[in-house]
Scaffold this motif. Structure first.
Motif, PDB file in Angstrom:
ATOM      1  N   PHE A   1     -11.878 -31.832 -15.256  1.00 54.88           N
ATOM      2  CA  PHE A   1     -12.712 -30.663 -15.005  1.00 54.88           C
ATOM      3  C   PHE A   1     -11.822 -29.570 -14.412  1.00 54.88           C
ATOM      4  O   PHE A   1     -10.827 -29.872 -13.749  1.00 54.88           O
ATOM      5  CB  PHE A   1     -13.821 -30.975 -13.987  1.00 54.88           C
ATOM      6  CG  PHE A   1     -15.003 -31.708 -14.545  1.00 54.88           C
ATOM      7  CD1 PHE A   1     -16.159 -31.014 -14.898  1.00 54.88           C
ATOM      8  CD2 PHE A   1     -14.977 -33.081 -14.706  1.00 54.88           C
ATOM      9  CE1 PHE A   1     -17.265 -31.690 -15.396  1.00 54.88           C
ATOM     10  CE2 PHE A   1     -16.077 -33.767 -15.208  1.00 54.88           C
ATOM     11  CZ  PHE A   1     -17.222 -33.063 -15.554  1.00 54.88           C
TER      12      PHE A   1
ATOM     13  N   GLY B   1     -12.236 -33.419  -9.346  1.00 55.78           N
ATOM     14  CA  GLY B   1     -12.584 -32.846 -10.648  1.00 55.78           C
ATOM     15  C   GLY B   1     -11.387 -32.775 -11.571  1.00 55.78           C
ATOM     16  O   GLY B   1     -11.471 -33.117 -12.756  1.00 55.78           O
TER      17      GLY B   1
ATOM     18  N   SER C   1     -15.976 -27.272 -14.747  1.00 57.54           N
ATOM     19  CA  SER C   1     -16.404 -27.434 -16.136  1.00 57.54           C
ATOM     20  C   SER C   1     -15.333 -28.126 -16.957  1.00 57.54           C
ATOM     21  O   SER C   1     -14.139 -28.021 -16.666  1.00 57.54           O
ATOM     22  CB  SER C   1     -16.680 -26.062 -16.760  1.00 57.54           C
ATOM     23  OG  SER C   1     -17.603 -25.329 -15.988  1.00 57.54           O
ATOM     24  N   LYS C   2     -15.776 -28.804 -18.009  1.00 60.59           N
ATOM     25  CA  LYS C   2     -14.887 -29.336 -19.046  1.00 60.59           C
ATOM     26  C   LYS C   2     -14.993 -28.424 -20.254  1.00 60.59           C
ATOM     27  O   LYS C   2     -15.991 -27.736 -20.436  1.00 60.59           O
ATOM     28  CB  LYS C   2     -15.301 -30.755 -19.453  1.00 60.59           C
ATOM     29  CG  LYS C   2     -14.921 -31.820 -18.469  1.00 60.59           C
ATOM     30  CD  LYS C   2     -15.218 -33.196 -19.039  1.00 60.59           C
ATOM     31  CE  LYS C   2     -14.728 -34.276 -18.093  1.00 60.59           C
ATOM     32  NZ  LYS C   2     -14.943 -35.615 -18.650  1.00 60.59           N
TER      33      LYS C   2
ATOM     34  N   TYR D   1     -17.858 -24.759 -23.023  1.00 61.39           N
ATOM     35  CA  TYR D   1     -17.942 -25.801 -22.009  1.00 61.39           C
ATOM     36  C   TYR D   1     -18.722 -26.992 -22.543  1.00 61.39           C
ATOM     37  O   TYR D   1     -19.760 -26.840 -23.168  1.00 61.39           O
ATOM     38  CB  TYR D   1     -18.609 -25.304 -20.736  1.00 61.39           C
ATOM     39  CG  TYR D   1     -17.896 -24.172 -20.033  1.00 61.39           C
ATOM     40  CD1 TYR D   1     -16.553 -23.884 -20.283  1.00 61.39           C
ATOM     41  CD2 TYR D   1     -18.564 -23.395 -19.122  1.00 61.39           C
ATOM     42  CE1 TYR D   1     -15.914 -22.852 -19.629  1.00 61.39           C
ATOM     43  CE2 TYR D   1     -17.924 -22.354 -18.458  1.00 61.39           C
ATOM     44  CZ  TYR D   1     -16.599 -22.085 -18.720  1.00 61.39           C
ATOM     45  OH  TYR D   1     -15.960 -21.064 -18.070  1.00 61.39           O
TER      46      TYR D   1
ATOM     47  N   GLN E   1     -20.534 -29.792 -17.050  1.00 57.42           N
ATOM     48  CA  GLN E   1     -20.382 -29.070 -15.790  1.00 57.42           C
ATOM     49  C   GLN E   1     -20.905 -29.913 -14.646  1.00 57.42           C
ATOM     50  O   GLN E   1     -21.774 -30.770 -14.827  1.00 57.42           O
ATOM     51  CB  GLN E   1     -21.176 -27.755 -15.796  1.00 57.42           C
ATOM     52  CG  GLN E   1     -20.475 -26.610 -16.426  1.00 57.42           C
ATOM     53  CD  GLN E   1     -21.206 -25.311 -16.137  1.00 57.42           C
ATOM     54  OE1 GLN E   1     -22.430 -25.248 -16.183  1.00 57.42           O
ATOM     55  NE2 GLN E   1     -20.455 -24.272 -15.855  1.00 57.42           N
TER      56      GLN E   1
END
Length: 121
Positions: free
Chosen positions: A52, A47, A69-70, A28, A31
């Motif tokens: 995301f 997102g 998250s990314k 990740y 976030q």
């Protein structure tokens, strides 16, 4: 970077209590989290618009808690809410290559997150 990996609400305690675990060494890269009294559909769509993906979703203490998250490796994601489980289109999503990556129940609603891509095991 330590990231939020699990979020849960503990019940049966005198005070509403959230429990979280963090992890290091994940892929990740960013976030963000939100809590809402209503299901966070607008926050999920926002997102997604910013690349995301949902990595945790739970309900407790009267709130939905969302972590996005990314760097997940996911290429696509879908969510469904329903008072019945599984949602009506569960089988068609699985047939399209989606796998369950999140499931939560709260406020009389099942929330199902299904994802494609990455290293879903």
């Amino acid at each position: 970077m330590a990231v939020l990996s699990t979020l849960a609400a503990a019940s049966g305690l005198a005070e509403p209590t959230w429990i979280l675990t963090t992890a290091t060494g994940t892929r990740y890269t960013a976030q963000e989290w939100r809590t809402r009294t209503n299901f966070p559909s607008a926050e999920i769509r926002d997102g997604w618009d910013r690349n995301f993906f949902v990595t945790s979703l739970t309900h407790g203490a009267g709130n939905w808690a969302l972590v996005m998250s990314k760097g997940t490796g996911y290429t696509d994601q879908a969510w469904r809410t329903s008072t019945n489980f599984p949602p009506a289109d569960f089988d068609s999503l699985r047939a399209s290559g989606y796998q369950v990556t999140g499931l939560s129940y709260g406020a009389g609603v099942w929330a199902l997150i299904m994802s494609r891509g990455g290293s879903i095991a």
